[in-house]
Motif scaffolding. Structure first.
Motif, PDB file in Angstrom:
ATOM      1  N   VAL A 260      26.542 -25.885   1.847  1.00 62.79           N
ATOM      2  CA  VAL A 260      27.769 -26.307   1.164  1.00 62.79           C
ATOM      3  C   VAL A 260      28.084 -27.768   1.482  1.00 62.79           C
ATOM      4  O   VAL A 260      28.386 -28.573   0.588  1.00 62.79           O
ATOM      5  CB  VAL A 260      28.947 -25.404   1.563  1.00 62.79           C
ATOM      6  CG1 VAL A 260      30.275 -25.980   1.051  1.00 62.79           C
ATOM      7  CG2 VAL A 260      28.748 -23.998   1.013  1.00 62.79           C
ATOM      8  N   LEU A 261      28.018 -28.130   2.764  1.00 63.54           N
ATOM      9  CA  LEU A 261      28.289 -29.515   3.152  1.00 63.54           C
ATOM     10  C   LEU A 261      27.275 -30.469   2.520  1.00 63.54           C
ATOM     11  O   LEU A 261      27.629 -31.563   2.069  1.00 63.54           O
ATOM     12  CB  LEU A 261      28.258 -29.657   4.674  1.00 63.54           C
ATOM     13  CG  LEU A 261      29.346 -28.922   5.452  1.00 63.54           C
ATOM     14  CD1 LEU A 261      29.165 -29.137   6.946  1.00 63.54           C
ATOM     15  CD2 LEU A 261      30.730 -29.382   5.017  1.00 63.54           C
ATOM     16  N   ILE A 264      28.133 -30.994  -1.190  1.00 60.45           N
ATOM     17  CA  ILE A 264      29.271 -31.911  -1.367  1.00 60.45           C
ATOM     18  C   ILE A 264      28.830 -33.345  -1.103  1.00 60.45           C
ATOM     19  O   ILE A 264      29.140 -34.272  -1.872  1.00 60.45           O
ATOM     20  CB  ILE A 264      30.423 -31.506  -0.433  1.00 60.45           C
ATOM     21  CG1 ILE A 264      31.006 -30.158  -0.862  1.00 60.45           C
ATOM     22  CG2 ILE A 264      31.508 -32.578  -0.406  1.00 60.45           C
ATOM     23  CD1 ILE A 264      32.006 -29.593   0.117  1.00 60.45           C
ATOM     24  N   TRP A 310      36.419 -26.588   9.625  1.00 59.58           N
ATOM     25  CA  TRP A 310      35.691 -26.480   8.367  1.00 59.58           C
ATOM     26  C   TRP A 310      36.260 -27.431   7.315  1.00 59.58           C
ATOM     27  O   TRP A 310      35.505 -28.115   6.622  1.00 59.58           O
ATOM     28  CB  TRP A 310      35.719 -25.042   7.875  1.00 59.58           C
ATOM     29  CG  TRP A 310      35.044 -24.840   6.545  1.00 59.58           C
ATOM     30  CD1 TRP A 310      35.599 -24.388   5.396  1.00 59.58           C
ATOM     31  CD2 TRP A 310      33.664 -25.094   6.236  1.00 59.58           C
ATOM     32  NE1 TRP A 310      34.677 -24.344   4.379  1.00 59.58           N
ATOM     33  CE2 TRP A 310      33.474 -24.762   4.866  1.00 59.58           C
ATOM     34  CE3 TRP A 310      32.582 -25.570   6.962  1.00 59.58           C
ATOM     35  CZ2 TRP A 310      32.248 -24.896   4.225  1.00 59.58           C
ATOM     36  CZ3 TRP A 310      31.348 -25.703   6.329  1.00 59.58           C
ATOM     37  CH2 TRP A 310      31.192 -25.368   4.984  1.00 59.58           C
ATOM     38  N   SER A 311      37.577 -27.532   7.224  1.00 61.22           N
ATOM     39  CA  SER A 311      38.177 -28.447   6.252  1.00 61.22           C
ATOM     40  C   SER A 311      37.858 -29.903   6.597  1.00 61.22           C
ATOM     41  O   SER A 311      37.596 -30.733   5.710  1.00 61.22           O
ATOM     42  CB  SER A 311      39.692 -28.241   6.172  1.00 61.22           C
ATOM     43  OG  SER A 311      40.282 -28.423   7.444  1.00 61.22           O
ATOM     44  N   LEU A 314      34.349 -30.614   5.475  1.00 60.73           N
ATOM     45  CA  LEU A 314      34.250 -30.781   4.014  1.00 60.73           C
ATOM     46  C   LEU A 314      34.622 -32.202   3.604  1.00 60.73           C
ATOM     47  O   LEU A 314      33.932 -32.833   2.794  1.00 60.73           O
ATOM     48  CB  LEU A 314      35.161 -29.768   3.317  1.00 60.73           C
ATOM     49  CG  LEU A 314      34.763 -28.291   3.418  1.00 60.73           C
ATOM     50  CD1 LEU A 314      35.863 -27.414   2.822  1.00 60.73           C
ATOM     51  CD2 LEU A 314      33.440 -28.031   2.705  1.00 60.73           C
TER      52      LEU A 314
END
Length: 402
Positions: A260-261, A264, A310-311, A314
């Protein structure tokens, strides 16, 4: 155009597209293991010493690449084959890299895993040396920012594809095998173009030529140092990314989290990588882009240091992508413009690529004691930011490039 002349004819879009596709295959083979597979394999084979095992394997592989890249660059500079001097080594690197990934897939212990990754670094760096040397051979100065941008696209998508393969395929062995197949399939169309420069007389060579005096060629020396510092900061930040998500963030699915990272990061990088290279070509300036990109990349590391959540990860991934997109395309163009001699383009770019590989050796050495004994991940990412800022500022010591 002779092989050693500065190119003036613009390269066609087809060449750029297939060159970028070959880069995609190469970087998938690099980053699938680096991002996920090597970490998972080290954890499976040595669960109680995973950090040490991963650091050992990555460090030995990076040490191999320190030698392989400039040596194969020098060999390709002096290859007199009828098919060209870069394409044969591109083919050798792709085939050897695929075989090396198969060795990794079958590794029963850390020793064989280390051998497999060293073989992969040897052969994949042969391919990398030949690919990057094709740019100053064939691409005029006014196109190099744009072509550097498309190299960045291939590199970025390679990270995404490699991480995606590792996350989606499931098994470690299957991940390596899919990366190997993708490498070969992506490289064949570029080889099929058969576009290369040919030399008929092999230039003389001495081993001392690998030392390029920063006193005699100061801009080359400063360019090498800035790239080293930028890559050291980046390597410090990503070497334990999987374990950062697992142990500091405590994210439930760290493998999926890396993907996911990475996705992004890739999305924001792709928004800047080609346009910044073209913009740099248009205005004829490189240093301001590289410096600004380094500052943005360092800000991403500070975000991870301050917000190990986690935020926070991101947001940091998005910021890092913005900066690295600009850096990737423009810094590559800058490097091709400080090469000392046309006859040694492959070797000299190989020496510059040591600035990419040496940080991979040093990063685990620096990161392991910091994570374990000296303050953990906040200190690690703070160090990454400081190193990146130093690299960004020192780019202005390069005088021959605007």
């Amino acid at each position: 155009m002779t092989a050693l002349a500065e190119p003036t004819e613009r390269v066609p879009a087809r060449w750029t597209a297939l060159f970028s596709l070959a880069g995609l295959g190469l970087f998938t083979a690099f980053y699938g293991p680096i991002q996920v597979l090597l970490g998972k394999q080290a954890q499976a084979l040595a669960p109680d010493d995973k950090e040490l095992a991963l650091g050992l394997v990555v460090g030995l592989g990076a040490a191999t690449s320190l030698v392989a890249n400039p040596v194969f660059g020098a060999i390709s500079d002096r290859t007199t084959w009828r098919l060209g001097r870069r394409l044969p080594w591109t083919a050798f690197g792709a085939a050897g890299g695929a075989v090396s990934l198969v060795v990794l897939a079958m590794a029963p212990n850390i020793a064989v895993m280390a051998v497999g990754w060293c073989l992969a670094q040897l052969t994949l760096n042969a391919m990398l040396a030949a690919l990057v040397a094709a740019v100053p051979d064939q691409v005029p100065h006014a196109q190099r920012g744009m072509v550097g941008g498309w190299i960045g696209v291939g590199q970025t998508l390679g990270i995404v594809v490699g991480s995606g393969i590792a996350a989606v395929v499931g098994g470690i062995a299957a991940g390596y095998l899919v990366c190997a197949m993708f490498l070969v399939v992506a490289t064949l169309p570029y080889l099929g173009l058969r576009r290369d420069t040919v030399i008929e007389v092999r230039p003389p060579f001495h081993w001392r030529a690998f030392w390029i005096s920063p006193r005699r060629y100061p801009d080359f020396g400063w360019a090498w140092l800035t790239r080293f510092l930028m890559n050291l900061g980046n390597a410090i930040a990503i070497v334990y990314l999987l374990y950062f998500l697992q142990d500091a963030v405590r994210y439930a699915d760290p493998d999926g989290g890396v993907f996911v990272l990475t996705a992004i990061y890739a999305a924001t990088l792709l928004s800047t990588v080609v346009i910044s290279g073209m913009w740099s070509d248009r205005v004829g300036r490189r240093r301001v882009f590289v410096c600004g990109a380094g500052m943005v990349m360092s800000a991403a590391a500070l975000l991870l240091a301050a917000f190990p959540t986690w935020s926070g990860a991101l947001v940091a991934a998005a910021v890092l992508g913005l900066g690295f997109g600009v850096y990737t395309s423009v810094d590559f163009a800058l490097m091709t413009e400080v090469l000392p001699k046309a006859g040694d383009r492959g070797k000299d770019l190989g020496v510059i690529n040591v600035a990419n590989a040496l940080p991979q050796v040093l990063a685990p050495v620096l990161a392991a004691p910091i994570v374990t004994y000296l303050g953990g991940y906040p200190v690690l990412y703070g160090l990454a930011a400081v190193v990146g800022v130093a690299g960004a500022v020192l780019v202005y010591r390069i005088r021959s490039v605007a």
